[in-house]
Write an enzyme that holds these catalytic residues in place. Structure first.
Site, PDB file in Angstrom:
ATOM      1  N   LYS A 258      -2.830   5.096  -2.535  1.00 56.23           N
ATOM      2  CA  LYS A 258      -4.034   5.952  -2.014  1.00 56.23           C
ATOM      3  C   LYS A 258      -4.292   6.878  -2.726  1.00 56.23           C
ATOM      4  O   LYS A 258      -3.468   7.588  -3.456  1.00 56.23           O
ATOM      5  CB  LYS A 258      -3.352   6.542  -0.604  1.00 56.23           C
ATOM      6  CG  LYS A 258      -3.077   5.455   0.473  1.00 56.23           C
ATOM      7  CD  LYS A 258      -4.463   4.793   1.114  1.00 56.23           C
ATOM      8  CE  LYS A 258      -4.087   4.110   2.315  1.00 56.23           C
ATOM      9  NZ  LYS A 258      -5.355   3.535   2.987  1.00 56.23           N
TER      10      LYS A 258
ATOM     11  N   GLY B  31      -4.076  -3.898   6.090  1.00 58.33           N
ATOM     12  CA  GLY B  31      -2.793  -3.396   7.203  1.00 58.33           C
ATOM     13  C   GLY B  31      -3.219  -2.279   7.815  1.00 58.33           C
ATOM     14  O   GLY B  31      -4.055  -1.528   7.296  1.00 58.33           O
TER      15      GLY B  31
ATOM     16  N   LYS C  73      -9.468  -6.745   8.226  1.00 57.74           N
ATOM     17  CA  LYS C  73      -8.553  -6.382   9.126  1.00 57.74           C
ATOM     18  C   LYS C  73      -8.829  -6.870  10.584  1.00 57.74           C
ATOM     19  O   LYS C  73      -9.987  -6.548  11.016  1.00 57.74           O
ATOM     20  CB  LYS C  73      -8.456  -4.627   9.106  1.00 57.74           C
ATOM     21  CG  LYS C  73      -7.913  -4.130   7.828  1.00 57.74           C
ATOM     22  CD  LYS C  73      -7.753  -2.568   7.982  1.00 57.74           C
ATOM     23  CE  LYS C  73      -7.006  -2.080   6.646  1.00 57.74           C
ATOM     24  NZ  LYS C  73      -7.256  -0.576   6.684  1.00 57.74           N
TER      25      LYS C  73
ATOM     26  N   ASP D 125     -13.583  -1.599   3.253  1.00 57.90           N
ATOM     27  CA  ASP D 125     -12.839  -1.676   4.172  1.00 57.90           C
ATOM     28  C   ASP D 125     -13.432  -1.253   5.601  1.00 57.90           C
ATOM     29  O   ASP D 125     -14.177  -2.161   6.369  1.00 57.90           O
ATOM     30  CB  ASP D 125     -11.306  -1.049   3.957  1.00 57.90           C
ATOM     31  CG  ASP D 125     -10.344  -0.865   5.013  1.00 57.90           C
ATOM     32  OD1 ASP D 125     -10.792  -1.307   6.185  1.00 57.90           O
ATOM     33  OD2 ASP D 125      -9.330  -0.152   4.942  1.00 57.90           O
TER      34      ASP D 125
ATOM     35  N   ASP E 160      -7.202   2.949  -3.066  1.00 58.71           N
ATOM     36  CA  ASP E 160      -7.919   3.067  -1.946  1.00 58.71           C
ATOM     37  C   ASP E 160      -8.230   4.476  -1.400  1.00 58.71           C
ATOM     38  O   ASP E 160      -7.312   5.324  -1.386  1.00 58.71           O
ATOM     39  CB  ASP E 160      -7.022   2.348  -0.717  1.00 58.71           C
ATOM     40  CG  ASP E 160      -7.842   2.324   0.600  1.00 58.71           C
ATOM     41  OD1 ASP E 160      -9.020   2.790   0.686  1.00 58.71           O
ATOM     42  OD2 ASP E 160      -7.135   1.982   1.664  1.00 58.71           O
TER      43      ASP E 160
ATOM     44  N   LYS F 101      -1.197  -1.254  -4.554  1.00 55.30           N
ATOM     45  CA  LYS F 101      -2.394  -0.341  -4.193  1.00 55.30           C
ATOM     46  C   LYS F 101      -1.805   1.045  -4.089  1.00 55.30           C
ATOM     47  O   LYS F 101      -0.595   1.200  -3.168  1.00 55.30           O
ATOM     48  CB  LYS F 101      -3.069  -0.833  -2.899  1.00 55.30           C
ATOM     49  CG  LYS F 101      -3.918   0.122  -2.175  1.00 55.30           C
ATOM     50  CD  LYS F 101      -4.529  -0.772  -0.925  1.00 55.30           C
ATOM     51  CE  LYS F 101      -4.751   0.189   0.450  1.00 55.30           C
ATOM     52  NZ  LYS F 101      -5.359  -0.838   1.492  1.00 55.30           N
TER      53      LYS F 101
ATOM     54  N   SER G  37       0.855  -1.161   0.079  1.00 52.72           N
ATOM     55  CA  SER G  37       0.052   0.137  -0.068  1.00 52.72           C
ATOM     56  C   SER G  37       0.960   1.331   0.058  1.00 52.72           C
ATOM     57  O   SER G  37       1.603   1.248   0.976  1.00 52.72           O
ATOM     58  CB  SER G  37      -0.998  -0.062   1.295  1.00 52.72           C
ATOM     59  OG  SER G  37      -1.618   1.285   1.446  1.00 52.72           O
TER      60      SER G  37
ATOM     61  N   GLU H 194     -11.158   0.602  -3.264  1.00 51.38           N
ATOM     62  CA  GLU H 194     -11.403   0.477  -1.855  1.00 51.38           C
ATOM     63  C   GLU H 194     -12.032   1.547  -1.208  1.00 51.38           C
ATOM     64  O   GLU H 194     -11.713   2.577  -1.353  1.00 51.38           O
ATOM     65  CB  GLU H 194     -10.005  -0.188  -1.211  1.00 51.38           C
ATOM     66  CG  GLU H 194     -10.150  -0.414   0.287  1.00 51.38           C
ATOM     67  CD  GLU H 194      -8.901  -0.853   0.669  1.00 51.38           C
ATOM     68  OE1 GLU H 194      -7.749  -1.030  -0.019  1.00 51.38           O
ATOM     69  OE2 GLU H 194      -8.598  -0.896   2.059  1.00 51.38           O
TER      70      GLU H 194
HETATM   71  O1  OSB Z   1      -7.178   2.006   4.615  1.00 53.67           O
HETATM   72  O2  OSB Z   1      -6.104   0.270   4.337  1.00 53.67           O
HETATM   73  C1  OSB Z   1      -6.080   1.221   4.796  1.00 53.67           C
HETATM   74  C2  OSB Z   1      -2.936   2.333   6.920  1.00 53.67           C
HETATM   75  C3  OSB Z   1      -3.593   2.976   7.859  1.00 53.67           C
HETATM   76  C4  OSB Z   1      -4.900   3.150   7.868  1.00 53.67           C
HETATM   77  C5  OSB Z   1      -5.642   2.845   6.933  1.00 53.67           C
HETATM   78  C6  OSB Z   1      -5.229   1.835   5.795  1.00 53.67           C
HETATM   79  C7  OSB Z   1      -3.857   1.599   5.788  1.00 53.67           C
HETATM   80  C8  OSB Z   1      -3.089   1.214   4.879  1.00 53.67           C
HETATM   81  C9  OSB Z   1      -1.778   0.863   4.963  1.00 53.67           C
HETATM   82  O3  OSB Z   1      -3.313   1.051   3.496  1.00 53.67           O
HETATM   83  C10 OSB Z   1      -1.492  -0.915   4.728  1.00 53.67           C
HETATM   84  C11 OSB Z   1      -0.167  -1.232   5.329  1.00 53.67           C
HETATM   85  O4  OSB Z   1      -0.165  -1.392   6.725  1.00 53.67           O
HETATM   86  O5  OSB Z   1       0.784  -1.290   4.804  1.00 53.67           O
HETATM   87 MG    MG Z   2      -8.216   0.825   3.229  1.00 54.13          MG
END
Ligand code: OSB
Ligand code: MG
Length: 376
Positions: free
Chosen positions: A163, A290, A262, A238, A188, A161, A135, A213
């Site tokens: 953001k 994660g 999660k 999510d 995401d 992925k 991510s 996402e």
């Molecule tokens: O939305 O998946 C998410 C990290 C913090 C809060 C929300 C998210 C995330 C990540 C990080 O996408 C995923 C990772 O741990 O690498």
């Molecule tokens: Mg997410």
């Protein structure tokens, strides 16, 4: 196993690079760790809440209070035969799934150690290695993003992925698609859009994304269903999914075609198992999300990801992507094939480096059960 003591501590860990999402930038992590002791053995769990109530409603500090005043007193001193009994003990506490999960998961670790088997095996997982993706946070420039993706692909990761947020979405995705026509790619949004953006989000239909996402409200199902009927790209939920009931509602309403599980968000391994099984029966692919976890949360994620429904690469990646030094030994490493080998030793399968954890600890509180009265 009798729950003799439960300790909660806060550690500080600085991310190697700040992680930007549509809800803010994460950099200096304040992470709560829970240690549960029974018969001299220790099990570990991690609270996956972030510092502010911007991903979900929990925070590092709310979790501390709910653990101290409500969750720990309900669990302490109980004689349990299985970690699956923990959710019933905590049923009176509404919400606060991440705080609950830390205690339940620590007890799963203990149970696996007592049975002398890896946590993955206790959960019913069969995979010997799990598929990993990364991510990537919102990048300052598209050039920097392309370089990050190159680096992660070279390391072997199986899917990327990124953001996104309004104003920082179409350009990075289209540029990545030009540079990397064949990679598994997804986005995401962490709830940054509204249903009136559906025409804008429909443009992603030409980008061959695996999924979008959580584009809409953090607690919504209805509008996601409307959006899913208007876009071809699968929607993945999510934030909205906290339990099995939510999962059933989302699938029945066609709010999504993919689910991210999660452990913290759903309250621990027991609920995660139920969601995984339900999705498998309904042919909804799942993957492990994660929360920028330390090695303890990461080890739990690896164990969960061995369940058969986890058919897509998850956001579980190497310790070195996050921290200069993790708090477990060995650290989590990723193979050239973009997989993590599932440990085969009992419990979490990684050793918690207590010296390092102690040196990172900012505060700690230990709760001890009343001694059992010997019956003559
Ligand atoms: O939305 O998946 C998410 C990290 C913090 C809060 C929300 C998210 C995330 C990540 C990080 O996408 C995923 C990772 O741990 O690498
Ligand atoms: Mg997410």
């Amino acid at each position: 196993m009798r729950i003799d003591t439960i300790s909660v501590r806060e550690i500080r860990l600085r991310l190697k690079t700040p992680f930007e999402t549509s809800f803010g930038i994460l950099e200096k992590r304040r992470i709560l760790l829970v240690e549960v002791k029974s018969d001299g053995a220790s099990g570990w769990g991690e609270v996956t809440a972030v510092e502010g109530p911007f991903y979900n409603s929990e925070t590092t500090d709310t979790a501390w209070i709910i653990l101290r005043d409500f969750i720990i007193p309900l669990v302490l001193g109980n004689e349990l035969t299985s970690a699956t009994e923990v959710p019933a003990l905590l049923a009176a506490v509404r919400g606060h799934e991440m705080a609950k999960a830390a205690v339940e998961n620590a007890i799963w670790d203990l149970e696996a150690q007592q049975k002398g088997i890896p946590l993955a095996a206790l959960l019913g997982g069969q995979m010997e290695e799990i598929a990993c993706g990364v991510s990537i946070g919102i990048s300052r420039t598209v050039d920097a993003l392309v370089r990050s993706v190159e680096k992660e692909l070279a390391a072997g990761y199986q899917r990327i992925k990124i953001k996104i947020k309004p104003g920082n979405d179409q350009e990075p995705v289209q540029t990545l698609r030009r540079h990397f026509p064949d990679i598994k790619l997804m986005v995401d949004a962490n709830s940054a859009y509204s249903l009136s953006d559906s025409a804008h989000l429909r443009k992603f239909d030409d980008c061959d994304l695996m999924m979008i996402e959580q584009p809409l409200g953090w607690d919504d199902f209805y509008q996601h269903a409307q959006l899913q009927s208007q876009v071809q790209t699968p929607i993945c939920l999510d934030e909205s999914i906290h339990n099995l009931d939510h999962t059933e509602a989302a699938i029945a309403m066609k709010s999504c075609r993919v689910l991210n599980i999660k452990l913290g968000r759903v309250g621990g391994h027991t609920e995660a198992q139920k969601i995984e099984e339900f999705c498998r029966r309904h042919s909804i692919p799942v993957w492990c999300g994660g929360m920028l976890e330390s090695g303890i949360g990461r080890a739990h994620n690896i164990a969960m990801s061995t369940l058969p429904g986890f058919v897509l690469p998850g956001d579980v990646s190497a310790s070195q992507r996050y921290w200069d030094e993790d708090i477990i030994e060995p650290e989590v490493e990723v193979t050239k094939r973009g997989t993590i080998q599932v440990p085969t030793s009992p419990g979490l399968g990684f050793q918690v480096t207590r010296k390092r954890v102690d040196s990172l600890t900012e505060r700690q509180e230990t709760f001890t059960a009343n001694p059992t009265v010997a019956v003559m």
